[in-house]
Scaffold this motif. Structure first.
Motif, PDB file in Angstrom:
ATOM      1  N   TYR A   8       0.837  -1.201   0.000  1.00 23.08           N
ATOM      2  CA  TYR A   8       0.000   0.000   0.000  1.00 23.08           C
ATOM      3  C   TYR A   8       0.870   1.249   0.000  1.00 23.08           C
ATOM      4  N   PHE A   9       1.906   1.246   0.846  1.00 20.10           N
ATOM      5  CA  PHE A   9       2.777   2.414   0.968  1.00 20.10           C
ATOM      6  C   PHE A   9       3.484   2.712  -0.348  1.00 20.10           C
ATOM      7  N   VAL A  10       4.020   1.678  -0.988  1.00 17.41           N
ATOM      8  CA  VAL A  10       4.707   1.867  -2.266  1.00 17.41           C
ATOM      9  C   VAL A  10       3.757   2.420  -3.319  1.00 17.41           C
ATOM     10  N   LYS A  11       2.542   1.911  -3.343  1.00 19.93           N
ATOM     11  CA  LYS A  11       1.566   2.385  -4.324  1.00 19.93           C
ATOM     12  C   LYS A  11       1.211   3.851  -4.080  1.00 19.93           C
ATOM     13  N   ILE A  12       1.080   4.245  -2.816  1.00 25.50           N
ATOM     14  CA  ILE A  12       0.767   5.644  -2.484  1.00 25.50           C
ATOM     15  C   ILE A  12       1.882   6.558  -2.969  1.00 25.50           C
ATOM     16  N   VAL A  13       3.139   6.161  -2.716  1.00 28.38           N
ATOM     17  CA  VAL A  13       4.275   6.984  -3.140  1.00 28.38           C
ATOM     18  C   VAL A  13       4.343   7.052  -4.662  1.00 28.38           C
ATOM     19  N   ASP A  14       4.120   5.913  -5.325  1.00 27.73           N
ATOM     20  CA  ASP A  14       4.172   5.889  -6.791  1.00 27.73           C
ATOM     21  C   ASP A  14       3.149   6.833  -7.405  1.00 27.73           C
ATOM     22  N   ILE A  15       1.934   6.842  -6.846  1.00 26.48           N
ATOM     23  CA  ILE A  15       0.850   7.641  -7.407  1.00 26.48           C
ATOM     24  C   ILE A  15       0.874   9.076  -6.889  1.00 26.48           C
ATOM     25  N   GLY A  16       1.311   9.256  -5.627  1.00 32.23           N
ATOM     26  CA  GLY A  16       1.375  10.597  -5.048  1.00 32.23           C
ATOM     27  C   GLY A  16       0.055  11.118  -4.541  1.00 32.23           C
ATOM     28  N   SER A  17      -0.907  10.222  -4.340  1.00 31.51           N
ATOM     29  CA  SER A  17      -2.226  10.644  -3.876  1.00 31.51           C
ATOM     30  C   SER A  17      -2.887   9.490  -3.130  1.00 31.51           C
ATOM     31  N   LEU A  18      -3.373   9.770  -1.928  1.00 35.89           N
ATOM     32  CA  LEU A  18      -4.096   8.744  -1.162  1.00 35.89           C
ATOM     33  C   LEU A  18      -5.395   8.372  -1.851  1.00 35.89           C
ATOM     34  N   LEU A  25      -6.203   0.530  -5.644  1.00 30.97           N
ATOM     35  CA  LEU A  25      -6.113  -0.649  -4.778  1.00 30.97           C
ATOM     36  C   LEU A  25      -7.490  -1.230  -4.437  1.00 30.97           C
ATOM     37  N   PHE A  26      -8.560  -0.543  -4.862  1.00 29.87           N
ATOM     38  CA  PHE A  26      -9.933  -0.990  -4.615  1.00 29.87           C
ATOM     39  C   PHE A  26     -10.241  -1.131  -3.113  1.00 29.87           C
ATOM     40  N   ILE A  27      -9.792  -0.130  -2.346  1.00 28.65           N
ATOM     41  CA  ILE A  27     -10.144  -0.078  -0.927  1.00 28.65           C
ATOM     42  C   ILE A  27     -10.591   1.341  -0.605  1.00 28.65           C
ATOM     43  N   ALA A  28     -11.336   1.474   0.472  1.00 28.40           N
ATOM     44  CA  ALA A  28     -11.829   2.793   0.876  1.00 28.40           C
ATOM     45  C   ALA A  28     -10.669   3.656   1.362  1.00 28.40           C
ATOM     46  N   GLN A  29     -10.728   4.952   1.093  1.00 29.91           N
ATOM     47  CA  GLN A  29      -9.634   5.835   1.506  1.00 29.91           C
ATOM     48  C   GLN A  29      -9.422   5.841   3.014  1.00 29.91           C
ATOM     49  N   PRO A  30     -10.495   5.874   3.843  1.00 30.01           N
ATOM     50  CA  PRO A  30     -10.266   5.836   5.299  1.00 30.01           C
ATOM     51  C   PRO A  30      -9.508   4.571   5.716  1.00 30.01           C
ATOM     52  N   ALA A  31      -9.827   3.448   5.074  1.00 31.02           N
ATOM     53  CA  ALA A  31      -9.137   2.199   5.416  1.00 31.02           C
ATOM     54  C   ALA A  31      -7.666   2.275   5.009  1.00 31.02           C
ATOM     55  N   LEU A  32      -7.394   2.890   3.870  1.00 28.67           N
ATOM     56  CA  LEU A  32      -6.009   3.042   3.424  1.00 28.67           C
ATOM     57  C   LEU A  32      -5.250   3.978   4.366  1.00 28.67           C
ATOM     58  N   SER A  33      -5.894   5.055   4.775  1.00 29.79           N
ATOM     59  CA  SER A  33      -5.273   5.991   5.716  1.00 29.79           C
ATOM     60  C   SER A  33      -4.953   5.299   7.041  1.00 29.79           C
ATOM     61  N   GLN A  34      -5.845   4.408   7.471  1.00 34.17           N
ATOM     62  CA  GLN A  34      -5.615   3.676   8.711  1.00 34.17           C
ATOM     63  C   GLN A  34      -4.420   2.725   8.571  1.00 34.17           C
ATOM     64  N   GLN A  35      -4.309   2.068   7.412  1.00 34.00           N
ATOM     65  CA  GLN A  35      -3.174   1.179   7.172  1.00 34.00           C
ATOM     66  C   GLN A  35      -1.858   1.970   7.195  1.00 34.00           C
ATOM     67  N   ALA A  37      -1.355   4.832   8.818  1.00 29.62           N
ATOM     68  CA  ALA A  37      -1.117   5.248  10.210  1.00 29.62           C
ATOM     69  C   ALA A  37      -0.532   4.095  11.016  1.00 29.62           C
ATOM     70  N   THR A  38      -1.018   2.882  10.789  1.00 32.26           N
ATOM     71  CA  THR A  38      -0.496   1.705  11.495  1.00 32.26           C
ATOM     72  C   THR A  38       0.965   1.468  11.125  1.00 32.26           C
ATOM     73  N   LEU A  39       1.287   1.633   9.837  1.00 29.82           N
ATOM     74  CA  LEU A  39       2.670   1.448   9.393  1.00 29.82           C
ATOM     75  C   LEU A  39       3.585   2.488  10.029  1.00 29.82           C
ATOM     76  N   GLU A  40       3.128   3.733  10.082  1.00 28.14           N
ATOM     77  CA  GLU A  40       3.939   4.793  10.705  1.00 28.14           C
ATOM     78  C   GLU A  40       4.139   4.516  12.188  1.00 28.14           C
ATOM     79  N   LEU A  47       5.963   9.061   7.571  1.00 28.95           N
ATOM     80  CA  LEU A  47       6.429   8.604   6.270  1.00 28.95           C
ATOM     81  C   LEU A  47       5.979   9.487   5.115  1.00 28.95           C
ATOM     82  N   LEU A  48       4.825  10.141   5.273  1.00 29.25           N
ATOM     83  CA  LEU A  48       4.288  10.967   4.195  1.00 29.25           C
ATOM     84  C   LEU A  48       3.870  12.334   4.717  1.00 29.25           C
ATOM     85  N   VAL A  49       3.955  13.318   3.835  1.00 34.50           N
ATOM     86  CA  VAL A  49       3.518  14.682   4.153  1.00 34.50           C
ATOM     87  C   VAL A  49       2.436  15.058   3.162  1.00 34.50           C
TER      88      VAL A  49
END
Length: 316
Positions: A8-18, A25-35, A37-40, A47-49
């Protein structure tokens, strides 16, 4: 770390947008944001600004991104190797070919031979500049590359393959100096050359310095198409390896003269990571590449005459 969160993290960096990453990734944005936050929380670092244009990695994020690419790639290789153990070789192998070099002679034969021997291997061929290809290998995003260069670089190792002599290539509107031209006779020649980081430009600069001269560079051109047009228009001459020089002459409106006293040679090498192991499919492709170098470049399978053929370097 959880591999899914790394993906998920690599895909976010590659695209540059949550938001866009969540859609891909076919997941809800809040769920991705939670993933995220858990990684951080797991790594104890931001990890991201967030910016107006999306998200950008912090310095810690950049470091994790580099490692994550390598980790995920090795996981994919492990899965491919396990499948290959019981079903024959399969998986993806990426090979870079520096444009305008003898490497391009190998591309089609490599594709044919890999498909014939290992139909389960998906070969990805990338024609790009040597600096770009070497960076991709250092980042774990490419397996092998055939490019100019032989000096040790941290993160890379080079297996010398052949050497190509450099030629002066000039427009038909100017008289050809002959089969050969001495380096000292290039003192006042108007040259169209690539930027200084290019290996051929480095070789030319070094030869001129040793001769106590400075090349008269009137323009720096990276595009082969633009360079061909500029020479045909009589805007200057250039210095190229033998294989690329022959291509310019064959296209018309140009001649070539071998540079002598001294001869300048560009080393073509097989480049790979010095710390990341090759997958079994990549090792098989590497063996085929070395076979083709011997068959086509050294053995003369491309129709090169003995005088024009590159010189085989001693393999360490």
């Amino acid at each position: 770390m959880n591999l899914r969160r790394l993906k998920y993290f690599v895909k976010i960096v590659d695209i540059g947008s949550l938001t866009q990453a969540a859609q891909v990734l076919f997941i809800a944005q809040p769920a991705l944001s939670q993933q995220l936050a858990t990684l951080e929380a797991e790594v104890g670092q931001q990890l991201l600004v967030r910016t107006q244009r999306g998200v950008t990695p912090t310095e810690a994020g950049k470091a994790l991104y580099r490692h994550a690419q390598i980790i995920l790639r090795q996981c994919d290789q492990a899965m491919s190797d396990m499948a290959a153990a019981s079903q024959g070789l399969s998986g993806q192998v990426s090979v870079g070919m520096a444009p305008g070099t003898a490497a391009t002679t190998l591309a089609l034969p490599l594709l044919r031979r890999v498909r014939a021997r290992h139909p389960g291997v998906l070969l990805y061929l990338n024609e790009n500049y040597g600096t770009t290809l070497s960076e991709l290998i250092m980042n774990g995003r490419m397996d092998l590359a055939v490019l100019y260069g032989d000096k040790a670089i941290h993160g890379l190792k080079f297996l010398p393959l052949v050497k190509e002599e450099l030629y002066l290539v000039g427009p038909d509107s100017e008289p050809r100096p002959g089969e050969n031209i001495r380096l000292e006779d290039l003192r006042d020649v108007q040259l169209l050359l690539p930027r200084p980081y290019n290996i051929v430009r480095k070789l030319v600069n070094e030869a001129f310095v040793r001769a106590g001269m400075t090349p008269r560079v009137v323009a720096e051109v990276e595009s082969a198409i633009t360079l061909t047009a500029a020479i045909a228009d009589g805007l200057g001459s250039t210095i190229l390896p033998a294989s690329m020089a022959r291509g310019f002459v064959a296209s018309g409106h140009a001649w070539q003269s071998r540079i002598v006293e001294p001869v300048i040679e560009a080393p073509l090498a097989l480049c790979q990571s010095d710390h990341l192991p090759l997958s079994e499919p990549a090792q098989a492709v590497r063996e085929i590449l070395l076979e083709l170098v011997d068959d086509l470049l050294v053995g003369g399978g491309t129709g090169l005459s003995v005088a024009d053929a590159p010189v085989l370097l001693t393999t360490p």
